[in-house]
Scaffold this motif. Structure first.
Motif, PDB file in Angstrom:
ATOM      1  N   LEU A   1      56.251  37.336  32.611  1.00 24.13           N
ATOM      2  CA  LEU A   1      55.284  36.307  32.977  1.00 24.13           C
ATOM      3  C   LEU A   1      55.405  35.110  32.045  1.00 24.13           C
ATOM      4  O   LEU A   1      55.628  35.261  30.840  1.00 24.13           O
ATOM      5  CB  LEU A   1      53.867  36.873  32.893  1.00 24.13           C
ATOM      6  N   THR A   2      55.240  33.917  32.589  1.00 23.19           N
ATOM      7  CA  THR A   2      55.236  32.716  31.767  1.00 23.19           C
ATOM      8  C   THR A   2      53.878  32.575  31.078  1.00 23.19           C
ATOM      9  O   THR A   2      52.886  33.203  31.472  1.00 23.19           O
ATOM     10  CB  THR A   2      55.495  31.475  32.628  1.00 23.19           C
TER      11      THR A   2
ATOM     12  N   ASP B   1      46.622  31.829  33.501  1.00 22.00           N
ATOM     13  CA  ASP B   1      45.986  31.950  34.807  1.00 22.00           C
ATOM     14  C   ASP B   1      45.294  33.306  34.951  1.00 22.00           C
ATOM     15  O   ASP B   1      44.182  33.399  35.481  1.00 22.00           O
ATOM     16  CB  ASP B   1      47.042  31.765  35.903  1.00 22.00           C
ATOM     17  N   LEU B   2      45.938  34.359  34.449  1.00 23.14           N
ATOM     18  CA  LEU B   2      45.327  35.683  34.469  1.00 23.14           C
ATOM     19  C   LEU B   2      44.061  35.712  33.625  1.00 23.14           C
ATOM     20  O   LEU B   2      43.048  36.303  34.013  1.00 23.14           O
ATOM     21  CB  LEU B   2      46.316  36.732  33.954  1.00 23.14           C
TER      22      LEU B   2
ATOM     23  N   LEU C   1      40.566  38.051  34.341  1.00 21.65           N
ATOM     24  CA  LEU C   1      39.655  38.541  33.305  1.00 21.65           C
ATOM     25  C   LEU C   1      38.297  37.854  33.356  1.00 21.65           C
ATOM     26  O   LEU C   1      37.404  38.204  32.601  1.00 21.65           O
ATOM     27  CB  LEU C   1      40.291  38.361  31.925  1.00 21.65           C
ATOM     28  N   GLY C   2      38.167  36.881  34.255  1.00 24.24           N
ATOM     29  CA  GLY C   2      36.850  36.283  34.490  1.00 24.24           C
ATOM     30  C   GLY C   2      36.361  35.336  33.420  1.00 24.24           C
ATOM     31  O   GLY C   2      35.153  35.129  33.270  1.00 24.24           O
ATOM     32  N   LYS C   3      37.282  34.746  32.660  1.00 26.48           N
ATOM     33  CA  LYS C   3      36.859  33.830  31.607  1.00 26.48           C
ATOM     34  C   LYS C   3      36.345  32.510  32.190  1.00 26.48           C
ATOM     35  O   LYS C   3      35.582  31.810  31.565  1.00 26.48           O
ATOM     36  CB  LYS C   3      37.997  33.586  30.621  1.00 26.48           C
ATOM     37  N   THR C   4      36.811  32.190  33.406  1.00 28.39           N
ATOM     38  CA  THR C   4      36.246  31.063  34.153  1.00 28.39           C
ATOM     39  C   THR C   4      36.215  31.473  35.611  1.00 28.39           C
ATOM     40  O   THR C   4      36.774  32.479  36.006  1.00 28.39           O
ATOM     41  CB  THR C   4      37.102  29.780  34.022  1.00 28.39           C
ATOM     42  N   SER C   5      35.580  30.730  36.431  1.00 28.01           N
ATOM     43  CA  SER C   5      35.556  30.995  37.883  1.00 28.01           C
ATOM     44  C   SER C   5      36.283  29.876  38.600  1.00 28.01           C
ATOM     45  O   SER C   5      36.370  28.751  38.106  1.00 28.01           O
ATOM     46  CB  SER C   5      34.112  31.099  38.380  1.00 28.01           C
ATOM     47  N   LYS C   6      36.780  30.190  39.783  1.00 32.35           N
ATOM     48  CA  LYS C   6      37.491  29.172  40.569  1.00 32.35           C
ATOM     49  C   LYS C   6      36.535  28.097  41.018  1.00 32.35           C
ATOM     50  O   LYS C   6      35.370  28.345  41.254  1.00 32.35           O
ATOM     51  CB  LYS C   6      38.141  29.834  41.795  1.00 32.35           C
TER      52      LYS C   6
END
Length: 214
Positions: A196-197, A203-204, A209-214
């Motif tokens: 993975l880059t 992005d993960l 992991l829910g650190k922010t929401s879309k």
């Protein structure tokens, strides 16, 4: 206060090591913080898949002193060292799963283990690699304690692996996913697998992991 329920739970979780196929015979050991300064540790020479309550030691975390039960595993020094330094973790698992142990014996070990999303999400973006030291030695205890000060997963050269987690599920999840990653790496062969880059890992962090929401 340590209770019979603590011992029963520790036995069940130790036997889970065998069910997850993470070790052979007496090759692994496990510890669990049950009070601020007390940890249960598998006894020296015990086989985790067959562990019984009379093969468990209770030790003070602050100074490593056994206070109840049998002699603790010879690796108890790094278990207690990690628990002493990491107030955010309660379980330390040392194991020797098949593919991760193959990687531990490689001359040229991978610099990047992030072949699947579960590695950076649960095991950590970086997997610490510890130089070889004799099992049970003060040098190994110091090296592992230092390696896990800022990491949750370590590969022990020519030896095995160690993970730490907030609870049993967290530790086992890390152990299983680092084994899967190493299986991919070994089977694919050097230069024949993708990782993975940094952008993909960021992005993960945000969306898995829910650190922010879309």
């Amino acid at each position: 206060m340590i209770t019979d329920k603590h011992f029963a739970e520790f036995v069940a979780q130790a036997q889970r090591v065998g069910k997850e196929r993470l070790q052979l015979c007496s090759s692994g050991n496990i510890s669990w913080r049950v009070e601020d300064d007390i940890a249960l540790v598998s006894g020296t020479g015990s086989w985790l898949p067959r562990l019984t309550e009379n093969k468990i030691a209770a030790c003070r975390i602050s100074d490593g002193m056994p206070i109840q039960g049998v002699k603790p595993s010879m690796e108890s020094s790094f278990h207690l060292g990690v628990l002493r330094n990491r107030k955010d973790v309660n379980v330390v698992l040392h194991f020797q799963s098949q593919y991760a142990t193959v990687v531990s014996c490689m001359k040229d070990k991978p610099a990047n283990f992030n072949v699947i999303a579960e590695v950076p999400c649960y095991c950590g973006r970086e997997i610490s690699v510890v130089d070889y030291h004799r099992p049970g030695s003060p040098e190994l205890a110091k090296a592992v304690t230092e390696a896990l000060a800022n990491h949750d997963t370590a590969i022990l050269s020519k030896h095995g692996q160690v993970v730490c987690g907030k609870d049993f599920d967290d530790a086992f999840q890390k152990a299983v996913f680092i084994e899967l990653a190493c299986q991919i790496i070994v089977n694919a062969g050097a230069g024949n697998y993708l990782t993975l880059t940094e952008q993909e890992i960021d992005d993960l962090d945000k969306y898995i992991l829910g650190k922010t929401s879309k």
